[in-house]
Design an enzyme around this catalytic site. Structure first.
Site, short mmCIF file in Angstrom:
data_model
loop_
_atom_site.label_atom_id
_atom_site.label_comp_id
_atom_site.label_asym_id
_atom_site.label_seq_id
_atom_site.Cartn_x
_atom_site.Cartn_y
_atom_site.Cartn_z
N ASP A 113 4.36 -4.70 0.87
CA ASP A 113 4.79 -3.75 -0.15
C ASP A 113 4.59 -4.38 -1.53
OD1 ASP A 113 6.50 -1.10 -0.61
OD2 ASP A 113 7.53 -2.66 -1.73
N TYR A 220 8.79 -1.24 -10.87
CA TYR A 220 8.02 0.00 -10.99
C TYR A 220 7.79 0.35 -12.46
CZ TYR A 220 8.91 0.84 -6.03
OH TYR A 220 8.95 0.74 -4.66
N HIS A 275 4.99 1.98 7.34
CA HIS A 275 5.05 1.04 6.22
C HIS A 275 5.63 -0.30 6.63
CE1 HIS A 275 5.17 0.06 1.95
NE2 HIS A 275 6.41 -0.35 2.08
#
Length: 298
Positions: A113, A220, A275
Site C-alpha cells: 500500500d 494523502y 488488497h
C-alpha cells in the site's frame, strides 16, 4: 513493547526498539539474526508494523534481519506537524536514514500500500540507495495520481482520497464509534477472517495516539499537493510486484503499467487476492520473497 502487540500470533518473537534518527524517531519491530542481510518492511494505511506478522517470522527463519518500522505519523513513531512533512521525499529519506542507522546503505525493501508507494519512490528518486524492492498492491505514485484524474474506473476507486483532502472533517468522521469506519474498511476490503479482534484492538490503540490520525491522513494530502512526472523514468532497480486482482482501491491495469517501467521487473498476480494479499497468501508470497532475495546471500 509496541502498543497492543502482546499476545498477537506471529509477533511473539519480535524485538521492539526505537531509532533516534537526525530527522525523525521511528519505532520498529525486528526479527532474525542481527548479522543477517537486512530487509526493511514498509506498511501502508492504516496499518503498522503488525501488518507484516505473516512475513517477518518466515524471513527471519531464512536468516534475514527483518525490520518493520511504524512509519512517520504512525503508532509510536514521530509525528511532525504539517502536510509537507509527509511528502514522498521525506518518507523515502526516513527509510534511507533507518537503513544507515542499522548499518546498511544498499537497501532491500518490501512495501505494501503506501509503503509500496515509498518503495517505488525510492527506486525512482533514490535509486543509488537501493538494492532490490518488492511492491505489494500499490502502483507507482505518479501513475496512481495521474489515473485518479484521468481514468474513470480509478477515479471511482479513489473517491475516498478526495474526501481525505478536506481538513478536520475526515478526522471527525473516522474517530466516531471508536474508529469503526477504519475497521469496516479493513473487513470489507479483505477476505473473511483475515483480521481478528485482537488486531483491531491493537490498531485502535495506534490510531488513538496523539496526532496519529491527522498525520496518517497527511500522507494523502501531501501526495495531492506534489507535482509528479506524467511519464516516470525507467527503473533500473530489480523489482518484484505482487498484486491481488480483487483490490478495491486500485485497478490492475495500474499494476501492469507500473511494472512496465522496470528494466528488471517481475510480477506475481493472484486472481482471488485482495488488497491484503500478503495476509491471504502468505506461504506462496513468502516463498517468492525468499527466492527474490536469495541471490543477495550467495
Amino acid at each position: 513493547m509496541a502498543t497492543g502487540m502482546a499476545g498477537i500470533a506471529g509477533m511473539e518473537e519480535a524485538r521492539f526498539s526505537v531509532a533516534h534518527l537526525d530527522r525523525i524517531t521511528l519505532h520498529y519491530a525486528e526479527m532474525g539474526p542481527e548479522d543477517g542481510p537486512l530487509i526493511i518492511l514498509l506498511h501502508g494505511f492504516p496499518d503498522s508494523c503488525l501488518g507484516w506478522r505473516y512475513q517477518m517470522s518466515a524471513l527471519a527463519k531464512a536468516g534475514f534481519r527483518v525490520v518493520a518500522p511504524d512509519q512517520r505519523g504512525y503508532g509510536l513513531s514521530g509525528k511532525p506537524r504539517g502536510v509537507a512533512s509527509y511528502d514522498l521525499d521525506e518518507l523515502a529519506d526516513d527509510v534511507i536514514a533507518l537503513g544507515a542507522h542499522l548499518g546498511e546503505t544498499q537497501l532491500r525493501v518490501i512495501g505494501h500500500d503506501w509503503g509500496a508507494s515509498v518503495a517505488w519512490w525510492l527506486c525512482s528518486a533514490r535509486a543509488d540507495h537501493m538494492d532490490k524492492a518488492v511492491m505489494i498492491n500499490a502502483p507507482h505514485p505518479a501513475i496512481w495520481k495521474k489515473a485518479m484524474q484521468s481514468d474513470r474506473a480509478q477515479r471511482k476507486r479513489s473517491r475516498y482520497v478526495r474526501r481525505l483532502k478536506l481538513r478536520i472533517l475526515p478526522e471527525m468522521a473516522i474517530r466516531r464509534r471508536n474508529y469503526q469506519a477504519l475497521v469496516d474498511v479493513l473487513r470489507m476490503s479483505s477476505r473473511e477472517g483475515v483480521f481478528d479482534e485482537a488486531e483491531f484492538d491493537a490498531y485502535r490503540r495506534n490510531w488513538d495516539q496523539p496526532k496519529a490520525l491527522t498525520s496518517m491522513i497527511h500522507w494523502y494530502r501531501a501526495l495531492l499537493k506534489k507535482k509528479l512526472p506524467d511519464t516516470p523514468s525507467p527503473i533500473r532497480v530489480p523489482v518484484l510486484l505482487i498484486w491481488g486482482e480483487k483490490d478495491d482501491f486500485a485497478e490492475t491495469s495500474l499494476a501492469k503499467e507500473s511494472i512496465a517501467l522496470c528494466e528488471r521487473g517481475g510480477s506475481l498476480f493472484f486472481k482471488e487476492g485482495t488488497h491484503w494479499v500478503h495476509r491471504e497468501e502468505p506461504d506462496h508470497i513468502n516463498d517468492m520473497l525468499m527466492l527474490f532475495f536469495h541471490s543477495d546471500q550467495e
